[in-house]
Design a protein around this motif. Structure first.
Motif, mmCIF file in Angstrom:
data_model
loop_
_atom_site.group_PDB
_atom_site.id
_atom_site.type_symbol
_atom_site.label_atom_id
_atom_site.label_comp_id
_atom_site.label_asym_id
_atom_site.label_seq_id
_atom_site.Cartn_x
_atom_site.Cartn_y
_atom_site.Cartn_z
ATOM 1 N N TYR A 172 0.988 -1.204 -0.080
ATOM 2 C CA TYR A 172 -0.099 0.071 -0.237
ATOM 3 C C TYR A 172 0.890 1.064 -0.015
ATOM 4 O O TYR A 172 2.205 1.256 0.405
ATOM 5 N N SER A 222 -2.014 5.551 2.611
ATOM 6 C CA SER A 222 -3.360 5.032 2.245
ATOM 7 C C SER A 222 -4.243 4.545 3.611
ATOM 8 O O SER A 222 -3.343 3.950 4.518
ATOM 9 N N ASN A 262 -7.643 2.748 5.379
ATOM 10 C CA ASN A 262 -8.642 1.706 5.527
ATOM 11 C C ASN A 262 -9.617 1.954 6.474
ATOM 12 O O ASN A 262 -9.324 1.304 7.630
ATOM 13 N N THR A 287 -8.214 -7.727 1.571
ATOM 14 C CA THR A 287 -7.177 -6.954 2.255
ATOM 15 C C THR A 287 -5.872 -7.516 2.368
ATOM 16 O O THR A 287 -5.897 -8.955 2.250
ATOM 17 N N THR A 338 -2.943 -3.063 11.132
ATOM 18 C CA THR A 338 -3.155 -1.748 10.984
ATOM 19 C C THR A 338 -3.017 -0.844 12.150
ATOM 20 O O THR A 338 -3.013 -1.565 13.315
#
Length: 388
Positions: free
Chosen positions: A75, A79, A81, A160, A166
């Motif tokens: 990514y 970025s 999500n 994903t 994350t």
């Protein structure tokens, strides 16, 4: 290239064991060894140090990733999500229900626990998401030169790929660790380069000339080392203007680290030159009219190359650890700059670490790189040492 001779003693021909006047021819292996250059012999000795060789390969892989961070990262650096905030790492699989599929991950089932308001992610075996290679993904500017969107690996369409989970903003930690390597690993090289310039310059002058020059350099080193490191770094960091771009801040931190680390190298160089300047080869070079810089650079410094190699291999991880620790404490680099130390700032709260332990993953490459540099330094030192 054929294998090097295992040891000098195995191929030494004792002249006393033969009658005078009889020439004993050398074998092809002995002749190749005795005619080899210095760097060839160093390479032969270094190859025997398996751990150092493996460490060198690992560091080479890290620096290749640094060069192509945008391509390797799944990514973009920024970025987000928002549907997967603080999502746990997704494990890689090859087989699904006994059938070989290739590299894939299971998708998440997400729900919000209303009792403790915690996000819960559960892998769903029904959501098989094969990985794509050399695929189009998030757009990026490669080293700020041109636009591109080609990535080494991407998630499946609509899926994903969070190999390291994350963060609190839904950004992929694995991609951010890769981008952070570019700053953390290059700041060590730049800092060490500046450290060596200052250490060799002042240490060489003090060791070669002695007297008042030596006294002035020694007093300057003692004054600099008398300041506490953390307050001194805080003061120097505060000098950097807040209007500077991240690139200028990066070079500013590199210069500050070099200013703090050069005295140790200068002292080591000084002590070596004080003993070597009295040797016959140094006196001969001086009588032949060689300049002090030539004597120091061509005759004295190469005499303890192994020590300089060991110093460099230890200075680079020291720089990396210093940047990581100071950025973790908020005294070094700050967002939007991304480094391993900046990434670890999210793990300052023990409650956050207990809930989201994958936020500590940036410490793993720090440990691997520091150990690899230490092992590589041991191998290079042994290979460059003429007495081993």
């Amino acid at each position: 290239m054929t294998d090097a001779p295992r040891d000098r003693e195995e191929h030494y021909v004792n002249p006393a064991s033969f009658e005078p006047g009889i020439e004993v021819p050398l074998t092809a292996e002995q002749e190749r060894y005795y005619q080899a250059g210095q760097w060839t012999i160093i390479w032969w000795k270094f190859r025997r140090h398996r751990l150092a060789l493996a460490s060198g390969v690992l560091l080479l892989a890290f620096y290749l990733i640094v060069l192509f961070a945008e391509f390797v990262a799944p990514y973009n650096l920024h970025s987000r999500n928002t549907q997967h905030i603080h999502a746990p790492p997704q494990a890689l699989h090859l087989f699904h229900e006994g059938e070989f599929i290739g590299p894939f991950v299971y998708g998440y089932d997400y729900r919000l626990n209303m009792q403790n308001l915690q996000r819960e992610y559960v892998p769903n075996p029904e959501k098989v998401q094969p990985l794509r290679f050399f695929c189009s993904g998030d757009s990026y500017e490669f080293w700020g030169l041109f636009e591109a969107d080609l990535h080494l690996v991407c998630a499946a369409e609509g899926g994903t790929l969070f190999l390291a989970g994350t963060d609190r903003l839904g950004r992929d930690m694995f991609s951010r660790i890769i981008y952070g390597a570019r700053v953390s690993m290059t700041i060590g090289l730049i800092g060490v380069a500046l450290t060596f310039v200052l250490g060799l310059l002042f240490g060489g002058l003090a060791g070669y000339y002695g007297g008042l020059v030596d006294e002035a350099v020694q007093r300057a080193i003692e004054i600099l080392r008398s300041f506490p490191t953390i307050p001194l770094f805080m003061t120097l960091s505060a000098i950097l203007p807040v209007t500077w771009s991240p690139i200028l801040v990066f070079f500013g931190i590199s210069i500050i680290l070099a200013l703090l680390e050069w005295p140790d190298l200068a002292r080591a160089v000084r002590s070596k030159l004080l003993s070597l300047r009295e040797e016959d080869f140094a006196t001969a070079a001086q009588l032949m009219g060689a300049s002090p810089l030539r004597i120091i650079g061509r005759h004295l410094l190469p005499s303890f190359t192994s020590h300089l190699i060991a110093s460099a291999s230890l200075a680079i991880p020291t720089m990396i650890l210093a940047e990581t620790a100071l950025s973790f404490l908020g005294l070094g680099l700050r967002p939007p700059v991304t480094s391993w130390g900046v990434l670890l700032t999210e793990a300052q709260n023990i409650n956050v670490v207990a809930l989201y332990p994958w936020l500590m993953l940036p410490v793993v490459p720090v440990i691997l790189v520091v150990l690899a540099f230490n092992f590589l330094g041991d191998g290079l030192r042994d290979a460059a040492d003429p007495y081993k």
